[in-house]
Design a protein around this motif. Sequence first.
Motif, PDB file in Angstrom:
ATOM      1  N   ASP A  22      -6.648 -52.076 115.219  1.00 19.22           N
ATOM      2  CA  ASP A  22      -7.229 -53.082 115.652  1.00 19.22           C
ATOM      3  C   ASP A  22      -8.870 -52.814 115.602  1.00 19.22           C
ATOM      4  OD1 ASP A  22      -5.313 -54.895 116.217  1.00 19.22           O
ATOM      5  OD2 ASP A  22      -4.945 -53.481 118.319  1.00 19.22           O
ATOM      6  N   LEU A  23      -9.025 -51.462 115.641  1.00 17.42           N
ATOM      7  CA  LEU A  23     -10.423 -51.003 115.655  1.00 17.42           C
ATOM      8  C   LEU A  23     -10.555 -49.578 115.210  1.00 17.42           C
ATOM      9  CD1 LEU A  23     -13.434 -51.246 116.878  1.00 17.42           C
ATOM     10  CD2 LEU A  23     -12.725 -50.092 118.996  1.00 17.42           C
ATOM     11  N   VAL A  24     -11.479 -49.283 114.079  1.00 18.55           N
ATOM     12  CA  VAL A  24     -11.868 -48.138 113.608  1.00 18.55           C
ATOM     13  C   VAL A  24     -13.280 -47.897 113.764  1.00 18.55           C
ATOM     14  CG1 VAL A  24     -11.986 -46.531 111.437  1.00 18.55           C
ATOM     15  CG2 VAL A  24     -10.209 -48.346 111.764  1.00 18.55           C
ATOM     16  N   ILE A  25     -13.393 -46.594 114.413  1.00 20.61           N
ATOM     17  CA  ILE A  25     -14.990 -46.235 115.076  1.00 20.61           C
ATOM     18  C   ILE A  25     -15.146 -45.231 114.219  1.00 20.61           C
ATOM     19  CG2 ILE A  25     -16.398 -45.485 116.711  1.00 20.61           C
ATOM     20  CD1 ILE A  25     -14.140 -46.481 118.758  1.00 20.61           C
ATOM     21  N   TYR A  26     -16.509 -45.153 113.353  1.00 17.99           N
ATOM     22  CA  TYR A  26     -16.783 -44.365 112.511  1.00 17.99           C
ATOM     23  C   TYR A  26     -18.343 -43.686 113.178  1.00 17.99           C
ATOM     24  CZ  TYR A  26     -14.362 -47.331 109.398  1.00 17.99           C
ATOM     25  OH  TYR A  26     -13.475 -48.169 108.936  1.00 17.99           O
ATOM     26  N   ASN A  27     -18.011 -42.250 113.770  1.00 16.19           N
ATOM     27  CA  ASN A  27     -19.426 -41.815 114.587  1.00 16.19           C
ATOM     28  C   ASN A  27     -19.466 -40.488 114.226  1.00 16.19           C
ATOM     29  OD1 ASN A  27     -20.771 -41.842 117.192  1.00 16.19           O
ATOM     30  ND2 ASN A  27     -19.228 -40.654 118.111  1.00 16.19           N
ATOM     31  N   LEU A  66      -6.688 -53.151 108.876  1.00 16.88           N
ATOM     32  CA  LEU A  66      -7.491 -54.065 109.559  1.00 16.88           C
ATOM     33  C   LEU A  66      -7.590 -55.391 109.161  1.00 16.88           C
ATOM     34  CD1 LEU A  66     -10.602 -51.512 109.838  1.00 16.88           C
ATOM     35  CD2 LEU A  66      -9.196 -52.367 111.856  1.00 16.88           C
ATOM     36  N   ARG A  67      -7.142 -55.807 107.948  1.00 18.79           N
ATOM     37  CA  ARG A  67      -7.041 -57.253 107.366  1.00 18.79           C
ATOM     38  C   ARG A  67      -5.815 -57.482 108.321  1.00 18.79           C
ATOM     39  NH1 ARG A  67      -7.502 -56.414 100.942  1.00 18.79           N
ATOM     40  NH2 ARG A  67      -9.894 -56.307 100.913  1.00 18.79           N
ATOM     41  N   ALA A  68      -4.710 -56.826 108.510  1.00 19.67           N
ATOM     42  CA  ALA A  68      -3.471 -57.495 108.895  1.00 19.67           C
ATOM     43  C   ALA A  68      -3.712 -57.584 110.609  1.00 19.67           C
ATOM     44  CB  ALA A  68      -2.283 -56.502 108.734  1.00 19.67           C
ATOM     45  N   SER A  69      -4.524 -57.111 111.051  1.00 20.72           N
ATOM     46  CA  SER A  69      -4.794 -57.328 112.628  1.00 20.72           C
ATOM     47  C   SER A  69      -6.060 -58.248 112.847  1.00 20.72           C
ATOM     48  CB  SER A  69      -5.123 -55.900 113.233  1.00 20.72           C
ATOM     49  OG  SER A  69      -6.094 -55.317 112.860  1.00 20.72           O
ATOM     50  N   SER A  70      -6.740 -58.518 111.771  1.00 28.40           N
ATOM     51  CA  SER A  70      -8.077 -59.044 111.997  1.00 28.40           C
ATOM     52  C   SER A  70      -8.947 -58.045 112.849  1.00 28.40           C
ATOM     53  CB  SER A  70      -8.029 -60.431 112.290  1.00 28.40           C
ATOM     54  OG  SER A  70      -7.254 -61.312 111.623  1.00 28.40           O
ATOM     55  N   GLY A  71      -9.045 -56.828 112.515  1.00 27.30           N
ATOM     56  CA  GLY A  71      -9.497 -55.771 113.218  1.00 27.30           C
ATOM     57  C   GLY A  71     -11.215 -55.686 113.114  1.00 27.30           C
ATOM     58  N   THR A  72     -11.361 -54.574 113.464  1.00 31.93           N
ATOM     59  CA  THR A  72     -13.136 -54.558 113.313  1.00 31.93           C
ATOM     60  C   THR A  72     -13.400 -53.094 113.249  1.00 31.93           C
ATOM     61  OG1 THR A  72     -13.400 -55.874 115.160  1.00 31.93           O
ATOM     62  CG2 THR A  72     -15.069 -54.415 114.844  1.00 31.93           C
ATOM     63  N   HIS A  73     -14.315 -52.817 112.205  1.00 27.34           N
ATOM     64  CA  HIS A  73     -15.041 -51.674 111.763  1.00 27.34           C
ATOM     65  C   HIS A  73     -16.064 -51.586 112.804  1.00 27.34           C
ATOM     66  CE1 HIS A  73     -13.159 -51.096 107.695  1.00 27.34           C
ATOM     67  NE2 HIS A  73     -13.296 -52.337 107.859  1.00 27.34           N
ATOM     68  N   LEU A  74     -16.419 -50.454 113.754  1.00 29.74           N
ATOM     69  CA  LEU A  74     -17.288 -50.194 114.432  1.00 29.74           C
ATOM     70  C   LEU A  74     -18.095 -48.920 113.852  1.00 29.74           C
ATOM     71  CD1 LEU A  74     -19.315 -50.438 116.947  1.00 29.74           C
ATOM     72  CD2 LEU A  74     -17.485 -49.221 118.218  1.00 29.74           C
ATOM     73  N   VAL A  75     -19.303 -49.296 113.506  1.00 26.30           N
ATOM     74  CA  VAL A  75     -20.104 -47.994 112.819  1.00 26.30           C
ATOM     75  C   VAL A  75     -21.256 -47.633 113.638  1.00 26.30           C
ATOM     76  CG1 VAL A  75     -21.321 -47.386 110.620  1.00 26.30           C
ATOM     77  CG2 VAL A  75     -19.415 -49.154 110.579  1.00 26.30           C
ATOM     78  N   VAL A  76     -21.228 -46.435 114.037  1.00 27.71           N
ATOM     79  CA  VAL A  76     -22.267 -45.884 114.774  1.00 27.71           C
ATOM     80  C   VAL A  76     -23.159 -45.297 113.698  1.00 27.71           C
ATOM     81  CG1 VAL A  76     -22.859 -44.154 116.403  1.00 27.71           C
ATOM     82  CG2 VAL A  76     -20.731 -45.456 116.796  1.00 27.71           C
ATOM     83  N   GLU A 109     -15.093 -58.384 103.475  1.00 27.12           N
ATOM     84  CA  GLU A 109     -13.884 -58.538 104.270  1.00 27.12           C
ATOM     85  C   GLU A 109     -13.927 -59.951 105.141  1.00 27.12           C
ATOM     86  OE1 GLU A 109     -11.082 -56.252 104.225  1.00 27.12           O
ATOM     87  OE2 GLU A 109     -12.078 -56.135 102.360  1.00 27.12           O
ATOM     88  N   GLU A 110     -14.933 -60.560 105.227  1.00 24.72           N
ATOM     89  CA  GLU A 110     -15.043 -61.914 106.053  1.00 24.72           C
ATOM     90  C   GLU A 110     -13.806 -62.639 105.737  1.00 24.72           C
ATOM     91  OE1 GLU A 110     -18.424 -65.038 107.385  1.00 24.72           O
ATOM     92  OE2 GLU A 110     -18.589 -63.991 105.568  1.00 24.72           O
ATOM     93  N   ALA A 111     -13.609 -62.957 104.492  1.00 23.34           N
ATOM     94  CA  ALA A 111     -12.703 -63.752 104.082  1.00 23.34           C
ATOM     95  C   ALA A 111     -10.944 -63.294 104.613  1.00 23.34           C
ATOM     96  CB  ALA A 111     -12.289 -63.887 102.559  1.00 23.34           C
ATOM     97  N   TYR A 112     -11.128 -62.159 105.066  1.00 23.36           N
ATOM     98  CA  TYR A 112      -9.901 -61.365 105.523  1.00 23.36           C
ATOM     99  C   TYR A 112      -9.637 -61.574 107.101  1.00 23.36           C
ATOM    100  CZ  TYR A 112      -9.169 -60.102 100.845  1.00 23.36           C
ATOM    101  OH  TYR A 112      -9.053 -59.973  99.462  1.00 23.36           O
ATOM    102  N   GLY A 113     -10.938 -62.065 107.512  1.00 26.49           N
ATOM    103  CA  GLY A 113     -10.836 -61.915 109.188  1.00 26.49           C
ATOM    104  C   GLY A 113     -11.234 -60.649 109.896  1.00 26.49           C
ATOM    105  N   VAL A 114     -11.614 -59.607 108.861  1.00 28.52           N
ATOM    106  CA  VAL A 114     -12.104 -58.355 109.318  1.00 28.52           C
ATOM    107  C   VAL A 114     -13.714 -58.216 109.794  1.00 28.52           C
ATOM    108  CG1 VAL A 114     -12.410 -55.981 108.814  1.00 28.52           C
ATOM    109  CG2 VAL A 114     -10.630 -57.227 107.810  1.00 28.52           C
ATOM    110  N   HIS A 115     -13.637 -57.854 110.898  1.00 29.03           N
ATOM    111  CA  HIS A 115     -15.102 -57.963 111.496  1.00 29.03           C
ATOM    112  C   HIS A 115     -15.824 -56.645 111.462  1.00 29.03           C
ATOM    113  CE1 HIS A 115     -13.973 -61.929 113.572  1.00 29.03           C
ATOM    114  NE2 HIS A 115     -12.670 -61.145 113.802  1.00 29.03           N
ATOM    115  N   MET A 116     -17.175 -56.650 111.510  1.00 22.17           N
ATOM    116  CA  MET A 116     -17.939 -55.371 111.686  1.00 22.17           C
ATOM    117  C   MET A 116     -18.952 -55.444 112.703  1.00 22.17           C
ATOM    118  SD  MET A 116     -18.095 -53.295 108.923  1.00 22.17           S
ATOM    119  CE  MET A 116     -17.254 -54.215 107.711  1.00 22.17           C
TER     120      MET A 116
END
Length: 151
Positions: A22-27, A66-76, A109-116
């Motif tokens: 659901d969430l991938v954090i890039y840190n 993330l497409r499958a879950s309408s998840g989020t990329h969290l970029v630090v 990715e907006e069309a796939y429901g993925v958030h940033m």
Amino acid sequence: MSDRAALQAACGDCLSFAESIDLVIYNAGLTAICGASELREDAHRRLFEVNYFAATFMAQAFLEALRASSGTHLVVTSVAGFAPLRYRSAYAASKHALTGFFGSLSAEEEAYGVHMALAVPSFVVIFCGHKSWTAPGCDGPFTSRCGQRCF
């Protein structure tokens, strides 16, 4: 983060272990504190390998999940990605590239429901207590206001 095979294995482990991502954090991040004239090419490339390429590789690895879950990329990222920062030219460039990549990916990715989401801290204090340290990849030492060499 710069070992592509290890990174690919870690991403694969996460994908096979988790029922849903659901969430991938890039840190991950490195810096080199020195003037551009002192920065060696190997250090410049290493900054980009960790700060930019590792994150973009991971983003590609997790796209389907993330497409499958309408998840989020969290970029630090960093304020250095859009504001000049003295003695951090390579770092600023890597964060600028990171911000640009994920901004464009967000539109794709907006069309796939993925958030940033971007987390943009300003300055982070780093430890520079040992007088013999020099900036990795820099030909000259960086001296902090406290008179100690920092990396």
